[in-house]
Design an enzyme around this catalytic site. Sequence first.
Site, PDB file in Angstrom:
ATOM      1  N   ARG A  81       8.019   0.399  -3.952  1.00 17.68           N
ATOM      2  CA  ARG A  81       8.421   1.320  -5.017  1.00 17.68           C
ATOM      3  C   ARG A  81       8.984   0.601  -6.239  1.00 17.68           C
ATOM      4  O   ARG A  81       8.797   1.055  -7.370  1.00 17.68           O
ATOM      5  CB  ARG A  81       9.455   2.308  -4.468  1.00 17.68           C
ATOM      6  CG  ARG A  81       8.848   3.398  -3.607  1.00 17.68           C
ATOM      7  CD  ARG A  81       9.915   4.204  -2.912  1.00 17.68           C
ATOM      8  NE  ARG A  81      10.630   3.399  -1.927  1.00 17.68           N
ATOM      9  CZ  ARG A  81      11.807   3.725  -1.413  1.00 17.68           C
ATOM     10  NH1 ARG A  81      12.432   4.813  -1.830  1.00 17.68           N
ATOM     11  NH2 ARG A  81      12.380   2.959  -0.506  1.00 17.68           N
ATOM     12  N   CYS A  95       3.316   3.503   9.034  1.00 17.35           N
ATOM     13  CA  CYS A  95       3.509   4.764   8.330  1.00 17.35           C
ATOM     14  C   CYS A  95       4.085   5.826   9.262  1.00 17.35           C
ATOM     15  O   CYS A  95       3.563   6.041  10.359  1.00 17.35           O
ATOM     16  CB  CYS A  95       2.184   5.243   7.755  1.00 17.35           C
ATOM     17  SG  CYS A  95       2.321   6.785   6.825  1.00 17.35           S
ATOM     18  N   PRO A 108       0.849  -1.195   0.000  1.00 17.18           N
ATOM     19  CA  PRO A 108       0.000   0.000   0.000  1.00 17.18           C
ATOM     20  C   PRO A 108       0.885   1.245   0.000  1.00 17.18           C
ATOM     21  O   PRO A 108       1.794   1.361   0.814  1.00 17.18           O
ATOM     22  CB  PRO A 108      -0.786  -0.131   1.311  1.00 17.18           C
ATOM     23  CG  PRO A 108       0.043  -1.013   2.180  1.00 17.18           C
ATOM     24  CD  PRO A 108       0.799  -1.924   1.271  1.00 17.18           C
TER      25      PRO A 108
END
Length: 331
Positions: A231, A96, A13
């Site tokens: 990524r 996060c 995510p």
Amino acid sequence: MAYAQAHKFSIAPMMDWTDRHCRAFHRALTKRALLYTEMITADAIIHGDRERLLGFSDLEHPVALQLGGSDPAKMAEAARIGAAFGYDEINLNIGCPSDRVQSGRFGACLMREPELVAQLWAAAQAAAPHVPVTIKSRIGVDDQEPRDALFTLVDACAREGCSSFTVHARKAWLSGLSPKENRDVPPLDYALVHELKRARPQLTIVLNGGLRDLDHALAEGEGLNGVMLGRAAYQSPSVLMDVDTRVFGAANPVADAVSAVEAHIAYIEARRAEGVPLHGMTRHMLGLFNGVPGGRAWRRVLSEKGVRAGAGVEVVREALAQITRPAIHAA
């Protein structure tokens, strides 16, 4: 699409990246990888436009919803809503490091509150009993000792019944590093994730963080239950084209990247008919031909013409015409 083994390979995510159009494109490259939404807060789901936030296409399965929050009651309600939308998994974000996330007391800062994380998991799982609820974490934050922090979090949640953890194998430094720096600066500790798996063999442990490509992911993930690319999968999506064969032992869905784009055009046409701007879809496709003759021209056409009002699939076809087809699969 079967969910059972999907954790063997997943795409992380990523905020502002893994929206429904990104996921639909990735699904053209791999039919079996587990896809994730961007992190969505429980409050947003409870009070916001649910169709805009949670809507997805059936072609995206298997697909997981990632939630952020620190209130068990709100997390339960968000999980219930997400399960009703048909997601295959609910994932709790305990990793996060952004300032906005910290101010809301969720994300990586919850590494300091393992018992609360266990309560969040239990509330979400009780509210969505037929959907697996999983956790994605770091190995610690700030001055925490990583082994203590990770094992304490995992054990607290496992006592409540959580059996699946995706571990981003870096600390998050909540003071002094930006979210971008937190993706690169803290050192990776893959060995600690392997130690966790050896010590808790009954748990599903998935490795995330700094994995450069499919070869690297499969090498570092040996002995674990799965790997998650972030990524690398987004910036060079062609790495996904061998996932179904190499990870799942199934046929790859497309022969090469050109075929993937050709197969995806029907989706783009359908969304354009609904009023979705072309650039909202093609921005996720820019890196597909990295390192391939014509790849720079592909990016230029999509970037310059895809943003124009009324742009349609003719722009994608024009961009695709820039590609030299031989050897593209090796991109």
